[in-house]
Enzyme design. Structure first.
Site: not given
Length: 505
Positions: A58, A164, A182
């Site tokens: 991520c 994240h 995201d």
């Protein structure tokens, strides 16, 4: 007969607190934000929106997305002839295999952003406030000149998972909500979240480092750093070299035998670790020969002109003259002569760069296939009244295939009469050991020389390595190298997360 694994297909986005970007409410928030001018950063980001290629990528996906949105040139190819940021290229601060297994920390993502050439301001939540965070979000939402990557814990939003990273794509002032783009798109879609909750999610502590999470404000520098020189950690020897330059050199110059500048340079370069030449490189401009004729585009001319100006400015420093004198005195007997050679053996340099260029253009850099440069030709082009351009052309062979490669070499007239001459008979000078070593000495931290015992010599050396009076182009080049060295050292010591707030230059 094997049974197919069912696996997981997405997750249901917990709402509230999040609002799905594609829902009716999400669309309304978007429309109102556009009308209020707080979605300006969105368009660049959405143009380069990508899904992380690994479950723990991520951070890498967020960073490559932002770097591409800011149009920062990586200076090296991704695949074929294309220069483009991809997760696989973001490996200078942490091995990809380790990131694939455990993810990447906040501090090392900051390190990666710096090494990639971005301007970075990083804040943990204990170094900022909710109000300041809101101001930064508004600033980057009303402009496409900066972007924010948030590091947060998913549990605050009732989402599955832990820590994240994702970019912030916009802001809705009326409801005080931020749009999270995201990068785990296989799991959750883009969604709006209350800014206050996002701040709470960033206030959580990363168990791996014991540090708070936070956010990165990333923007484009006013020019691409590392125009001519860069530090490389591709070779495993970088750890020893970085340690030598930052830990050992300051102790070596404390010797009572250090009486003059030549002796200072001698103690620095006489004990260099093996493969030192793999640590600092000059950046070549490589292209396929069939990509066009021998005419240069305006972009190529612009980059080459800047490289040549940096080279010229290095050679005009007082330190350069001392380095040339030192190399001339030891080149015949120094055991590190191949690494320190000050000769401009351009055919050999050109052949090596042509082979590396062919690998890069084929997307196979570092692959086991062997590339061999069968022939090399050096020419000096002059067209349309432009100044001459040094072009190294090579025919690179890999098995039964051949590839024509051109290398554009920055060069400038040789005023010192200390190196070789060009094929035309005019004296020209190219990037070589003397200017590379000069740039590296300039890039060492100022405190490196403070242990010199002779006060007069200390004053002279401090003056020679001072960046304050350097031309701005060379000053920025040197400070970029200094930042790279600082960050690589911190990565080597695993202290990059602890010392995030330290100044880098």
């Amino acid at each position: 007969m094997r049974m197919a694994m069912a696996g997981l297909y997405k997750r249901v986005l917990p709402s509230p607190p999040a609002v799905d970007f594609a829902s009716s409410d999400g669309k309304q928030l978007f429309i109102e934000s556009v009308q209020n001018g707080t979605m300006e950063g969105f368009y660049r980001l959405i143009s380069y929106f990508q899904t992380q290629s690994e479950p723990a990528y991520c951070g890498l996906a967020s960073l490559s997305m932002v770097l591409n949105a800011l149009a920062i040139d990586p200076g090296r190819t991704w695949k074929g002839p294309w220069r483009w940021f991809d997760e696989s290229m973001l490996d200078c601060c942490e091995p990809l295999e380790k990131v694939k297994e455990k993810g990447i920390s906040f501090g090392k993502l900051v390190c990666l952003a710096h090494c990639a050439g971005a301007k970075v301001e990083a804040f943990r939540t204990n170094q900022s406030s909710l109000d300041d965070f809101r101001k930064f979000v508004v600033r980057c939402s009303t402009s496409d000149e900066c972007h924010i990557i948030s590091s947060y814990h998913r549990s605050i939003f009732k989402q599955t998972g832990t820590g994240h990273f994702s970019p912030i794509g916009g802001y809705h002032a009326g409801s005080d909500m931020a749009l999270i783009l995201d990068v785990a798109r296989f799991k959750y879609p883009p969604h709006w979240v209350p800014l206050k909750l996002l701040w709470e999610a960033m206030e959580s502590v990363d168990e791996a480092t014991g540090q708070r999470r936070g956010f990165l404000l990333i923007s484009r520098p006013h020019r691409d750093p590392g125009l001519l020189y860069t530090l490389s950690c591709k070779h495993e020897s970088w750890v020893k070299v970085a340690k030598y330059l930052t830990d050992d050199v300051p102790n070596l110059v404390k010797s009572d035998d250090v009486k003059d500048v030549q002796k200072v340079i001698s103690v620095v370069f006489s004990s260099l670790p093996s493969n030192f030449e793999e640590f600092i490189k000059w950046i070549a401009e490589v292209r396929r020969r069939e990509d066009g004729d021998q005419n240069l585009s305006l972009e190529e001319k612009g980059r080459l002109s800047l490289k040549e100006e940096v080279l010229k400015q290095v050679q005009e420093t007082g330190l350069f003259k001392h380095v040339v004198a030192f190399l001339s005195s030891v080149i015949s007997c120094c055991r590190n002569a191949p690494a320190l050679s000050h000769e401009n053996n351009l055919p050999d340099i050109g052949a090596t760069v042509c082979c590396q260029g062919a690998e890069l253009l084929a997307g196979k850099f570092g692959a086991p296939e062997r590339y061999c440069c069968r022939e090399t030709c050096i020419t000096r082009l002059k067209a349309n009244g432009d100044k001459p351009i040094t072009l190294v052309s090579g025919t690179v062979v890999n098995g039964s295939s051949e590839q024509g490669v051109d290398v554009l070499v920055p060069s400038c007239p040789n005023k010192l009469n200390c190196c070789g001459s060009s094929p035309t008979g005019c004296n020209w000078i190219y990037p070589a050991g003397n200017d590379v070593l000069t740039a590296l000495l300039l890039a060492l931290p100022p405190e490196t020389w403070r242990g010199i015992k002779d006060e007069k010599l200390l004053s002279e050396m401090s003056s020679l390595v001072s960046t304050e009076n350097l031309p701005i182009l060379l000053q920025e080049e040197v400070l970029h190298l200094r930042r790279q060295l600082h960050l690589l050292k911190k990565c080597q010591e695993n202290k990059v997360d602890e010392d995030l707030g330290e100044p880098l230059c």
